[in-house]
Design an enzyme around this catalytic site. Structure first.
Site, PDB file in Angstrom:
ATOM      1  N   THR A 121      -1.447  -2.337  11.607  1.00  0.00           N
ATOM      2  CA  THR A 121      -1.183  -1.278  12.589  1.00  0.00           C
ATOM      3  C   THR A 121       0.235  -0.770  12.363  1.00  0.00           C
ATOM      4  O   THR A 121       1.196  -1.543  12.467  1.00  0.00           O
ATOM      5  CB  THR A 121      -1.332  -1.848  14.011  1.00  0.00           C
ATOM      6  OG1 THR A 121      -2.640  -2.399  14.138  1.00  0.00           O
ATOM      7  CG2 THR A 121      -1.112  -0.774  15.064  1.00  0.00           C
ATOM      8  N   PHE A 150     -10.008  -2.508  14.105  1.00  0.00           N
ATOM      9  CA  PHE A 150     -10.304  -2.559  15.549  1.00  0.00           C
ATOM     10  C   PHE A 150     -10.912  -3.882  15.977  1.00  0.00           C
ATOM     11  O   PHE A 150     -11.442  -3.990  17.072  1.00  0.00           O
ATOM     12  CB  PHE A 150     -11.254  -1.412  15.928  1.00  0.00           C
ATOM     13  CG  PHE A 150     -10.684  -0.045  15.674  1.00  0.00           C
ATOM     14  CD1 PHE A 150      -9.713   0.479  16.513  1.00  0.00           C
ATOM     15  CD2 PHE A 150     -11.106   0.710  14.591  1.00  0.00           C
ATOM     16  CE1 PHE A 150      -9.173   1.737  16.280  1.00  0.00           C
ATOM     17  CE2 PHE A 150     -10.575   1.971  14.347  1.00  0.00           C
ATOM     18  CZ  PHE A 150      -9.604   2.488  15.197  1.00  0.00           C
ATOM     19  N   GLU A 153     -10.144 -10.475  18.224  1.00  0.00           N
ATOM     20  CA  GLU A 153     -10.126 -11.899  17.906  1.00  0.00           C
ATOM     21  C   GLU A 153     -11.160 -12.589  18.792  1.00  0.00           C
ATOM     22  O   GLU A 153     -11.344 -12.233  19.947  1.00  0.00           O
ATOM     23  CB  GLU A 153      -8.731 -12.483  18.159  1.00  0.00           C
ATOM     24  CG  GLU A 153      -7.771 -12.095  17.062  1.00  0.00           C
ATOM     25  CD  GLU A 153      -6.356 -12.641  17.274  1.00  0.00           C
ATOM     26  OE1 GLU A 153      -6.194 -13.628  17.990  1.00  0.00           O
ATOM     27  OE2 GLU A 153      -5.425 -12.044  16.709  1.00  0.00           O
ATOM     28  N   GLY A 254      -6.684 -10.127  35.887  1.00  0.00           N
ATOM     29  CA  GLY A 254      -6.323 -11.429  35.322  1.00  0.00           C
ATOM     30  C   GLY A 254      -4.832 -11.651  35.357  1.00  0.00           C
ATOM     31  O   GLY A 254      -4.137 -11.163  36.259  1.00  0.00           O
ATOM     32  N   GLY A 258      -2.013 -10.247  26.639  1.00  0.00           N
ATOM     33  CA  GLY A 258      -1.083 -10.868  25.695  1.00  0.00           C
ATOM     34  C   GLY A 258      -1.613 -10.637  24.302  1.00  0.00           C
ATOM     35  O   GLY A 258      -2.265  -9.632  24.035  1.00  0.00           O
ATOM     36  N   CYS A 261      -1.294  -7.981  19.555  1.00  0.00           N
ATOM     37  CA  CYS A 261      -1.426  -6.528  19.390  1.00  0.00           C
ATOM     38  C   CYS A 261      -0.938  -5.716  20.590  1.00  0.00           C
ATOM     39  O   CYS A 261       0.007  -4.947  20.451  1.00  0.00           O
ATOM     40  CB  CYS A 261      -2.881  -6.178  19.087  1.00  0.00           C
ATOM     41  SG  CYS A 261      -3.381  -6.745  17.460  1.00  0.00           S
ATOM     42  N   LYS A 264       2.996  -5.552  21.548  1.00  0.00           N
ATOM     43  CA  LYS A 264       3.867  -4.912  20.543  1.00  0.00           C
ATOM     44  C   LYS A 264       3.421  -3.466  20.264  1.00  0.00           C
ATOM     45  O   LYS A 264       4.258  -2.611  20.001  1.00  0.00           O
ATOM     46  CB  LYS A 264       3.891  -5.725  19.251  1.00  0.00           C
ATOM     47  CG  LYS A 264       2.655  -5.580  18.381  1.00  0.00           C
ATOM     48  CD  LYS A 264       2.896  -6.028  16.955  1.00  0.00           C
ATOM     49  CE  LYS A 264       1.615  -6.044  16.128  1.00  0.00           C
ATOM     50  NZ  LYS A 264       1.052  -4.753  15.795  1.00  0.00           N
ATOM     51  N   LYS A 322      -6.647 -15.308  24.909  1.00  0.00           N
ATOM     52  CA  LYS A 322      -7.991 -15.013  25.398  1.00  0.00           C
ATOM     53  C   LYS A 322      -8.947 -16.046  24.812  1.00  0.00           C
ATOM     54  O   LYS A 322      -8.554 -16.803  23.905  1.00  0.00           O
ATOM     55  CB  LYS A 322      -8.409 -13.598  25.032  1.00  0.00           C
ATOM     56  CG  LYS A 322      -8.594 -13.345  23.558  1.00  0.00           C
ATOM     57  CD  LYS A 322      -9.133 -11.946  23.394  1.00  0.00           C
ATOM     58  CE  LYS A 322      -9.480 -11.621  21.976  1.00  0.00           C
ATOM     59  NZ  LYS A 322     -10.126 -10.348  21.828  1.00  0.00           N
ATOM     60  N   ARG A 329       0.049 -15.990  20.575  1.00  0.00           N
ATOM     61  CA  ARG A 329       1.151 -15.028  20.547  1.00  0.00           C
ATOM     62  C   ARG A 329       1.156 -14.229  21.853  1.00  0.00           C
ATOM     63  O   ARG A 329       0.145 -13.674  22.247  1.00  0.00           O
ATOM     64  CB  ARG A 329       1.009 -14.108  19.318  1.00  0.00           C
ATOM     65  CG  ARG A 329       1.258 -14.856  18.025  1.00  0.00           C
ATOM     66  CD  ARG A 329       1.088 -13.977  16.807  1.00  0.00           C
ATOM     67  NE  ARG A 329      -0.312 -13.761  16.452  1.00  0.00           N
ATOM     68  CZ  ARG A 329      -0.710 -13.149  15.333  1.00  0.00           C
ATOM     69  NH1 ARG A 329       0.176 -12.673  14.502  1.00  0.00           N
ATOM     70  NH2 ARG A 329      -1.991 -12.998  15.069  1.00  0.00           N
TER      71      ARG A 329
END
Ligand SMILES: NC(=O)c1ccc[n+]([C@@H]2O[C@H](COP(=O)([O-])OP(=O)(O)OC[C@H]3O[C@@H](n4cnc5c(N)ncnc54)[C@H](O)[C@@H]3O)[C@@H](O)[C@H]2O)c1
Length: 449
Positions: A121, A150, A153, A254, A258, A261, A264, A322, A329
């Site tokens: 990205t 796209f 994870e 929630g 985080g 991706c 940042k 997640k 991260r």
């Protein structure tokens, strides 16, 4: 086709492996020698469902190889993907040093015309800048294209095999044709292959992430509002989601977003806008709401114990940012853990996959438990920070027996508040209405956050 993928992380390893699985010859390159040696021995550096099996099969069949030698890795390749990290730089923009370094190395090693595809990205203009840099060095012609990733994870293999769409940014139609040929096996179900300029492709990735992050911050803000007005955000979600203009996706309250991706990428867009004199008001708010949301769960815990957490034992279920990944991260669970430790709490943690990554950061500061029930032994409260499926149907009687006090802070609305109260738990969700306990046996909540 012969493919090289530079950067063998979450994106590069999935990309390389799935392209090998569809019959291409793939070389995965990384500068991390330990990672490459491990992969050669069949050790998968990340947890991603289904990935290990695919890597092993394709490596065994000789379609997938690993090297630290970039020049050798790309020598035969027709297409070279760049999938190195683009983390946040000190100024909030994207740190492109990896992209530039790899681009220079590719240019120095180019032995025949190739298509170089940026999968990382990257801010708008990177494609053009990389082309300029490489042109100064390369002795043979080449193309630079953009092909944003796209994948999610935790569902990366499925996303790769059945993409909603494939976006390519190219300067010449021939390059789009080459990439279409590569992706055709994955586009059988009429998924669109969208061709545009590299600038539009670069922008597409950021706009997608900005909108998704905005949805999360939006519903989190609404959940906090629901809570103070005794409306239940779950009912509100049902009330709005059937409107086809709105829908249900990405509207789960929630503990904040985080991962590697969203945080940042949102900041990179803020940086892109500011550096051209624009004021990115919405994205600034999305980021600010998210930072505040990461504190909400801690504030609920702290308020329950009247600010006195010293010596309290708090169990945390879920550490990855997640479910179905070991990626920590920018994980909101870590913000919570830091705050609990700072207040003198003892923290016992469990996560199905991310324990080792967390241990590498916190060492002896935490108690690591292989099983969810282990983490709650003697705990004064259980906090759920990530909604792994394994947490959805625990034996609540066992939980009550093992915990010092039956207190649950459900940061992902995994449990039903009514049932929890009926079973004698002190329970708080995110934006949920929690009924008053009927029997006196349940410990009253000492305060509402
Ligand atoms: N992780 C995701 O879910 C996801 C999804 C979409 C897009 N992206 C984007 O894809 C890119 C990669 O993300 P990731 O999560 O796979 O990162 P990662 O940190 O998991 O992997 C990056 C890899 O690149 C390697 N690398 C860095 N510099 C190198 C160099 N000079 N030569 C060779 N190898 C080098 C690193 O050693 C590492 O193994 C980022 O731009 C990210 O924003 C990530």
């Amino acid at each position: 086709m012969k493919i090289a993928v530079i950067g063998t992380g979450y994106v590069g390893l999935v990309q390389g492996t799935c392209l090998a699985e569809s019959g291409n010859d793939v070389v995965c390159v990384d500068k991390d020698a330990a990672k490459i040696e491990g992969l050669k021995r069949g050790e998968i550096p990340i947890y991603e469902p289904g990935l290990a099996e695919l890597v092993h099969r394709n490596a065994r069949d000789g379609r997938l190889t690993f090297t630290t030698d970039l020049a050798a890795g790309i020598a035969e390749a027709e297409i070279v993907f760049i999938a190195v990290g683009t983390p946040q730089a000190d100024d909030g923009g994207a740190d492109l040093s990896g992209v530039w370094a790899v681009g220079r190395q590719i240019a120095e090693s180019l032995n025949e015309p190739k298509v170089i595809v940026i999968k990382s990205t990257v801010p708008v203009g990177t494609n053009a800048e990389l082309t300029r840099l490489m042109t100064k060095v390369a002795k043979v012609p080449f193309d630079v294209a953009n092909n944003p990733e796209f994948l999610k994870e935790g569902a990366a293999i499925e996303d790769f095999n059945k993409p909603d769409r494939v976006v390519v940014g190219v300067r010449r139609p021939e390059v789009a044709e080459t990439l279409h040929e590569l992706y055709a096996p994955f586009l059988r179900t009429d998924r669109p292959f969208l061709v545009m300029s590299p600038e539009s492709a670069e922008m597409t990735k950021y706009v997608a992430n900005c909108l998704l992050a905005a949805k999360i911050s939006f519903i989190n803000e609404m959940a906090n509002l629901c809570e103070v007005y005794q409306a239940d955000v779950n009912d509100v979600r049902r009330g709005i989601g059937h409107d086809q203009r709105i829908g249900f996706h990405f509207l789960h309250p929630g503990v904040g977003y985080g991962g590697s991706c969203f945080p940042k990428d949102i900041r990179a867009v803020i940086h892109m806008a500011k550096s051209r004199g624009l004021n990115p008001r919405m994205m600034l708010a999305v980021d600010e709401v998210n930072e505040a949301q990461k504190e909400v769960l801690f504030r609920k815990v702290s308020a329950h114990f009247r600010g006195d957490l010293a010596g309290k034992t708090i169990a945390v279920w879920g550490l990855a940012f997640k479910p179905r990944t070991d990626d920590i991260r920018e994980a909101p669970a870590l913000v919570l853990i830091d705050a609990l430790l700072a207040e003198g709490a003892e923290v016992r943690v469990h996560d199905p996959e991310a324990i080792d990554n967390v241990r590498a950061i916190y060492g002896k500061k935490l108690t690591y438990c292989d099983r969810p029930y282990g983490a709650i032994e003697g705990a004064d409260a259980l906090v759920i920070a990530t909604e792994w499926n394994e947490f959805r149907n625990p034996d609540f009687e066992v939980i009550k027996r093992l915990m010092h006090r039956p207190v649950v802070f459900d940061g992902r609305n995994v449990f039903d508040p009514e049932r929890m109260v009926e079973m004698g738990f002190v329970y708080q969700g995110m934006g949920r209405v929690v009924p008053e306990p009927k029997a006196a046996e349940a410990e009253p909540a000492e305060s509402q956050a």
